[in-house]
Scaffold this motif. Structure first.
Motif, mmCIF file in Angstrom:
data_model
loop_
_atom_site.group_PDB
_atom_site.id
_atom_site.type_symbol
_atom_site.label_atom_id
_atom_site.label_comp_id
_atom_site.label_asym_id
_atom_site.label_seq_id
_atom_site.Cartn_x
_atom_site.Cartn_y
_atom_site.Cartn_z
ATOM 1 N N ALA A 105 41.887 -47.264 47.001
ATOM 2 C CA ALA A 105 40.808 -47.284 47.988
ATOM 3 C C ALA A 105 39.839 -46.128 47.767
ATOM 4 O O ALA A 105 38.619 -46.263 47.958
ATOM 5 N N THR A 106 40.364 -44.976 47.362
ATOM 6 C CA THR A 106 39.523 -43.820 47.073
ATOM 7 C C THR A 106 38.576 -44.116 45.922
ATOM 8 O O THR A 106 37.374 -43.802 45.976
ATOM 9 N N LEU A 107 39.093 -44.738 44.862
ATOM 10 C CA LEU A 107 38.246 -45.119 43.736
ATOM 11 C C LEU A 107 37.213 -46.156 44.136
ATOM 12 O O LEU A 107 36.077 -46.142 43.642
ATOM 13 N N ALA A 108 37.593 -47.058 45.028
ATOM 14 C CA ALA A 108 36.640 -48.073 45.493
ATOM 15 C C ALA A 108 35.470 -47.438 46.221
ATOM 16 O O ALA A 108 34.299 -47.780 45.981
ATOM 17 N N GLU A 109 35.753 -46.502 47.126
ATOM 18 C CA GLU A 109 34.662 -45.852 47.864
ATOM 19 C C GLU A 109 33.866 -44.913 46.962
ATOM 20 O O GLU A 109 32.651 -44.763 47.128
ATOM 21 N N GLY A 110 34.551 -44.307 45.991
ATOM 22 C CA GLY A 110 33.842 -43.487 45.021
ATOM 23 C C GLY A 110 32.841 -44.307 44.229
ATOM 24 O O GLY A 110 31.707 -43.866 43.973
ATOM 25 N N TYR A 111 33.238 -45.499 43.845
ATOM 26 C CA TYR A 111 32.338 -46.412 43.137
ATOM 27 C C TYR A 111 31.078 -46.678 43.960
ATOM 28 O O TYR A 111 29.954 -46.638 43.442
ATOM 29 N N LYS A 112 31.246 -46.908 45.260
ATOM 30 C CA LYS A 112 30.106 -47.235 46.119
ATOM 31 C C LYS A 112 29.181 -46.036 46.306
ATOM 32 O O LYS A 112 27.952 -46.179 46.301
ATOM 33 N N ILE A 113 29.756 -44.853 46.475
ATOM 34 C CA ILE A 113 28.931 -43.651 46.622
ATOM 35 C C ILE A 113 28.092 -43.422 45.366
ATOM 36 O O ILE A 113 26.895 -43.094 45.445
ATOM 37 N N GLN A 146 24.449 -44.303 39.775
ATOM 38 C CA GLN A 146 25.456 -43.862 38.816
ATOM 39 C C GLN A 146 26.536 -44.933 38.746
ATOM 40 O O GLN A 146 26.788 -45.645 39.717
ATOM 41 N N ARG A 147 27.187 -45.027 37.601
ATOM 42 C CA ARG A 147 28.160 -46.085 37.389
ATOM 43 C C ARG A 147 29.552 -45.501 37.174
ATOM 44 O O ARG A 147 29.710 -44.515 36.452
ATOM 45 N N LEU A 148 30.543 -46.139 37.796
ATOM 46 C CA LEU A 148 31.942 -45.758 37.590
ATOM 47 C C LEU A 148 32.666 -46.961 36.995
ATOM 48 O O LEU A 148 33.076 -47.877 37.711
ATOM 49 N N HIS A 149 32.799 -46.970 35.678
ATOM 50 C CA HIS A 149 33.491 -48.049 34.985
ATOM 51 C C HIS A 149 34.965 -48.027 35.373
ATOM 52 O O HIS A 149 35.545 -46.955 35.573
ATOM 53 N N PRO A 150 35.599 -49.197 35.481
ATOM 54 C CA PRO A 150 37.008 -49.201 35.911
ATOM 55 C C PRO A 150 37.929 -48.403 34.998
ATOM 56 O O PRO A 150 38.881 -47.778 35.481
#
Length: 433
Positions: free
Chosen positions: A331-339, A345-349
């Motif tokens: 969930a932390t990574l999911a919200e980080g992706y949205k921020i 900016q892009r957060l590749h999986p």
């Protein structure tokens, strides 16, 4: 004791943001564990043909689930487990209305040990095998957490907060008491088994110059300890801080003045930074810690991961329970992706899962022991089920690549996607049957 953990195995050896050659993946992989240490990792068939798998070794087959290094949480508050989801305030009000009264409970005999077991159970249930934790001001809260983690052979970095002003008396120490308690805890716990101590002045608002000076003295006396605190989370916090330290050039300069910066320093939040602060963080090697669910919940602001990375600042990512809203690193990574999306900016999986494992281990300077499945590492593993819910299973029917599968886990996953968690080779989640 030896055991073989079998499944689809993913292991990172480099940052996906730096190179395409960043991971190894085996569709039928195996991790051989001897006395809590990884002794081999690779394709099951190759390891068998090479004679690397001892005859008769106990095997746990998790196929078709995905196995990787356990998640690492680089900023979390142990005494805040019962204030998660407290409504309606920004940082300073939230601390005064909810957090400080809750942390006062940790002075009660018997409370901290019960909460420590519950806290570690929650971490393990969400696939987290190492955490960097703030305890309460009470020495017994840190003793309780270290005791519980040591019994599980779980790598923990923690410290009792040092805070001597701007909070209720029940959660204050004095500069000398903060120093003496921290020193005693270091002597008892730092380096005992897998336990490590973090010198923990909560933040400049709640520590006087005298206390920060003694925190710096601790850092000089114990240079192998981590240091954890908060930096530039909220505009009102920054203004209040600078009013307390009028000679400081900026917020970071306060910690710098007292010798609290360096590669073992973890600066939670680090959102509203001045260019000089960013340059100084990079120069000293101090780490910024991204706390996305907390930043959104408290309305604090948007973390500039790309800008800090370009400046050379190493970053961790963390839940920040209880300002944060989930124990789940997924969930932390999911919200980080949205921020990051909000800042173009892009957060590749692949980068996301590297960040929560090897990346956070690098932020801690512990990548030689945790964060990967390299032989010689401690056997901390998480087993992920990308079909854990009907919605995830339906989405997985259209997945064609490993990256797509990871993104499903990142965006749709939670504790239900954690099929098993291993701490030093020991399974931590009860299973049916």
């Amino acid at each position: 004791m030896q055991q073989l953990i079998r499944g689809r195995v993913l292991d990172f050896h480099a940052d996906p943001q730096d190179t395409d050659d960043n991971h190894r993946f085996w569709d039928d992989g195996a991790v051989l564990i001897t006395d809590g240490i990884i002794t081999a990792c690779g394709d099951h068939g190759d390891l068998t043909r090479q004679g690397a798998i001892p005859a008769g070794v106990a095997e746990v087959d998790h196929r078709p689930h995905l196995i990787m290094a356990g998640f690492i949480d680089t900023h979390i508050h142990f005494p805040q487990v019962q204030v998660v989801a407290s409504w309606g305030a920004q940082l300073l009000d939230w601390l005064n209305d909810y957090t400080f009264p809750e942390e006062a409970r940790y002075a009660r005999q018997g409370h901290a040990p019960v909460m420590a077991e519950a806290f570690l159970d929650l971490l393990n249930a969400h696939g987290t095998t190492t955490a960097v934790a703030f305890c309460s001001v009470h020495k017994q809260s840190a003793d309780a957490l270290f005791t519980a983690a040591h019994a599980r052979n779980m790598a923990m970095v923690a410290g009792k907060v040092m805070m001597d002003r701007n909070a209720p008396p029940e959660v204050l120490d004095t500069p000398r008491q903060g120093y003496d308690d921290s020193r005693a805890l270091i002597a008892e716990w730092h380096g005992k088994g897998r336990q490590r101590y973090a010198i923990t002045p909560r933040f400049a608002i709640t520590s006087s110059p005298e206390q920060l000076e003694l925190a710096g003295q601790l850092a000089t006396e114990h240079p192998d300890c981590h240091i954890q605190t908060h930096l530039s989370e909220n505009r009102a916090e920054i203004n209040f801080t600078l009013s307390l330290y009028p000679k400081a050039r900026d917020y970071l300069d306060i910690y710098d003045t007292y010798g609290l910066l360096g590669p073992r320093t973890l600066l939670g939040h680090s959102i509203h930074l001045e260019p000089r602060e960013i340059a100084r963080m990079a120069e000293t090697g101090s780490r910024a810690v991204f706390c996305p669910t907390s930043n959104l919940f408290l309305g604090s602001g948007l973390f500039d991961a790309g800008g800090l990375r370009d400046a050379g600042v190493v970053q961790g990512i963390a839940t920040d329970i209880g300002g944060g809203t989930s124990y789940s690193m997924l969930a932390t990574l999911a919200e980080g992706y949205k921020i990051l999306q909000l800042q173009d900016q892009r957060l590749h999986p692949l980068a996301a899962f590297h960040w929560a494992t090897r990346g956070n281990a690098i932020a801690l300077g512990m990548e030689d022991r945790i964060g990967t499945l390299a032989p010689g590492s401690d056997a901390d593993l998480v087993v992920l089920d990308p079909r854990a819910t009907p919605a995830m299973a339906l989405r997985m029917d259209r997945v064609e690549t490993l990256a797509q599968e990871l993104f499903v886990l990142q965006i749709m996953g939670d504790d239900r996607a954690i099929a098993q968690t291993y701490v030093a080779g020991r399974a931590m989640k009860a299973t049916d049957g």
